[in-house]
Design an enzyme around this catalytic site. Structure first.
Site, PDB file in Angstrom:
ATOM      1  N   GLY A  81       0.826  -1.209   0.000  1.00 16.66           N
ATOM      2  CA  GLY A  81       0.000   0.000   0.000  1.00 16.66           C
ATOM      3  C   GLY A  81       0.857   1.255   0.000  1.00 16.66           C
ATOM      4  NE  ARG A 145      -2.060  -4.570  -0.455  1.00  9.61           N
ATOM      5  CZ  ARG A 145      -1.391  -3.987   0.524  1.00  9.61           C
ATOM      6  NH1 ARG A 145      -0.262  -4.520   0.954  1.00  9.61           N
ATOM      7  NH2 ARG A 145      -1.836  -2.881   1.081  1.00  9.61           N
ATOM      8  CG  ASP A 176       3.369  -9.476   4.290  1.00 11.72           C
ATOM      9  OD1 ASP A 176       3.809 -10.311   5.108  1.00 11.72           O
ATOM     10  OD2 ASP A 176       2.182  -9.114   4.264  1.00 11.72           O
ATOM     11  CE  LYS A 202       4.659   0.163   2.332  1.00 13.10           C
ATOM     12  NZ  LYS A 202       3.707  -0.574   1.473  1.00 13.10           N
ATOM     13  CB  THR A 203       3.584  -0.048   6.569  1.00 14.21           C
ATOM     14  OG1 THR A 203       2.180  -0.174   6.787  1.00 14.21           O
ATOM     15  CG2 THR A 203       4.302  -0.405   7.868  1.00 14.21           C
ATOM     16  CB  ILE A 204       0.114   4.409   6.800  1.00 15.65           C
ATOM     17  CG1 ILE A 204      -0.922   3.312   6.513  1.00 15.65           C
ATOM     18  CG2 ILE A 204       0.441   5.201   5.561  1.00 15.65           C
ATOM     19  CD1 ILE A 204      -2.338   3.819   6.531  1.00 15.65           C
ATOM     20  CG  ASP A 205      -0.706  -0.733   8.503  1.00 16.94           C
ATOM     21  OD1 ASP A 205      -1.339   0.222   8.032  1.00 16.94           O
ATOM     22  OD2 ASP A 205      -0.844  -1.903   8.104  1.00 16.94           O
TER      23      ASP A 205
END
Ligand code: FBP
Length: 552
Positions: A81, A145, A176, A202-205
């Site tokens: 994402g 993805r 992942d 990277k990840t906004i989570d």
């Protein structure tokens, strides 16, 4: 990029990201301690990754350079994402490569990992990179993805990178995707091929982090956007005094985003999935707590409020956990039966028929649209939590509870609820100054790890709560972050997700204050991200990072 750009876009193109001081003079790579994965899975990880297991930490330090300057070609791919700052990560990589040797080349693989194994790429020239500096989105080269796992995919990557004479591939992604990086790195080591693989977090989570990676990029900006929106909703709620707003916030599994937004806005209630899991709460228990608060507020004449719900909540509720595990096994075991089955009702019936009777009963009791989402997984085996309308499921359950309480004479208020989901709104935003600087530093560091000949490493970052000048950059071996997790019923090596720690400083700060927030309207209004102005406004770091740094 289209010709017409906004005034803010124009101003942001001119922003020069700040770099840590260590990059201002001559610098070198220094090797430190060896870090190993969690003790429980060391043997399995060592067996799966014999070539990249047990490597040392790498740090960028000031001093005489030990990095070669030969001309090289490097590939970069965006995976998963979008997260604010991806373009700056590429710009940092590009600038560092060009600074080391102007002959260095950077190619960008199109639309995620499949661009690597199918050989689709563009040359990233100065002109291309310059037009995306400090912009949001992943549209410079697109993302995807796909996994890099099967022999065909691994061989496809090998073929493409060999044809390009590329010495390295940089994979910009979350847990992942960085796992993909370690699988590909191991493949090249086993084949004795001189192609390195480096990952960027990277990840906004906000869940790809640990003591060596203090933040995943994009979390800062995305949380600030959601906090602005939630602050606006809080103000609307206490102005109109007639709605309860149930706001679901993105963040696949961990509740870092929900917790950060709660700290920034002080809503009346925020569910934190990790606490739900720890206390083994059922949906009914969560509904009890929310309803009690609504009753107390009604007694004080307040029939309005704001409640935050983390996106991944369903996986943490004790009455759903066993069912979801069973679903994971069934989808793995009967994968070929589900393949190509497009009728959603048939998919849902087939799934129910493969579940244990008690789990099938819980499953069939869910709204049909939720049942349908549960029949699908992404290529990494993850549930599509962003599509589960948990906010509506919770609203319905609270409504029923309050109706009953009203009949029993225990509640006398008015309940009108509105559902919101803030997720996609925050992922492609122009990065905050923090993310603009951070991503640039990550890319810049990635180039140095490549020059040092490292492979199977993710760029590490420490001391991020301090001014940028003092950030400590380096690399952490991906294998040291791996664990084994069930995906579609099979154990797979994956990077351990960092969940909210209930004894961590951010949760403790929330826990201390939340009782007051239930009855008083202690809302805060962070407002929109500011890029220009006083440093305490436009360079502010997330509360999560600030609070965590007090415990280090
Ligand atoms: P990454 O882990 O790839 O960074 O993606 C995070 C995320 O934004 C989650 O918060 C959300 O559940 C998911 O992506 C949504 O995925 P999609 O973009 O495929 O709808």
């Amino acid at each position: 990029m289209s010709q017409a750009i906004s005034a803010l876009q124009k101003a942001r193109l001119a922003y020069s990201p700040k770099l840590p001081d260590v990059f201002k003079g001559e610098f070198a790579i220094e090797y430190g301690e060896t870090v190993l994965p969690v003790a429980t899975h060391q043997d399995e990880i060592k067996m799966l990754f014999p070539g990249s297991y047990g490597k040392p930490m790498a740090r960028i330090v000031a001093g005489k350079s030990n990095l070669p300057t030969d001309a090289i070609t490097v590939g970069v791919v965006l995976s998963g994402g979008p997260a604010p700052g991806g373009h700056n990560a590429i710009a940092g990589l590009f600038d560092a490569l060009k600074k080391a040797n102007p002959e260095n080349r950077l190619v960008g693989f199109l639309n995620g990992p499949k661009g690597v194994f199918t050989g689709k790429y563009i040359e990233l020239t100065k002109e291309v990179v310059d037009s995306y500096r400090n912009t949001g989105g992943f549209d410079m080269i697109g993302s995807g993805r796909d996994k890099i796992e099967s022999p065909e995919q691994l061989n496809g990557c090998e073929k493409t990178l060999k044809a390009l004479k590329a010495v390295a591939l940089v994979i910009i992604g979350g847990d992942d995707s960085n796992t993909n990086a370690s699988i590909l790195a191991e493949h090249f080591i086993a084949r004795k091929l001189p192609v390195q693989v480096i990952g960027l977090p990277k990840t906004i989570d906000g869940d790809m982090r640990n003591e060596f990676i203090e933040a995943s990029f994009g979390f800062d900006t995305a949380s600030k956007v959601y906090a602005e929106l939630v602050g606006n909703i809080c103000r609307d709620s206490m102005s109109g005094r007639k709605y309860y707003h149930f706001v679901k916030l993105m963040g696949r599994a961990a509740s870092h985003v929900a917790l950060e937004v709660a700290l920034q806005t002080q809503p009346n209630y925020a569910i934190i999935s990790e606490e739900v899991q720890e206390k083994k709460l059922t949906l009914s228990k969560v509904v009890d707590e929310i309803s009690d608060m609504i009753v107390r507020r009604a007694e004080a004449g307040k029939n309005y409020g704001v409640i935050l719900i983390p996106e991944g909540i369903v996986e943490f509720l004790s009455d759903f956990g066993a069912m979801l595990e069973d679903i994971g096994h069934a989808l793995g075991q009967y994968e070929s039966d589900f393949d190509g089955m497009t009728d959603v009702a048939e998919r849902s019936d087939l799934l129910a028929s493969k579940l244990r009777a008690d789990n099938a009963a819980v499953y069939k009791g869910l709204p049909f649209n939720v049942q349908v989402v549960l029949t699908v997984r992404d290529p990494h085996g993850n549930l599509l939590v962003s599509q589960i309308e948990s906010e509506r499921v919770i609203i319905e359950a609270v409504e029923q509870r309050l109706d009953k309480m009203k009949k029993d004479g225990k509640y006398n208020g008015k309940f009108a609820a509105l559902a919101h989901f803030f997720g996609y709104e925050g992922r492609c935003v122009q990065p905050s100054n923090f993310d603009a600087d951070y991503c640039y530093a990550l890319g810049y560091t990635g180039a140095q790890l490549i020059r040092a000949g490292l492979t199977g490493y993710t760029v590490s970052s420490m001391n991020l709560a301090a001014p940028v000048s003092q950030w400590q950059m380096g690399g952490v071996p991906v294998t040291s972050m791996l664990t084994l997790e069930a995906r579609k019923g099979n154990l797979k090596p994956v990077i351990r997700k960092a969940l909210v720690e209930l004894d961590g400083a951010p949760f403790e700060a929330f826990q201390k204050a939340r009782e007051t927030w239930k009855t008083e309207d202690a809302y805060l209004f962070p407002g929109p991200i500011q890029y220009f102005g006083p440093s305490d406004v436009c360079d502010a770091i997330s509360m999560t990072l600030a609070l965590e740094s007090t415990k280090r």
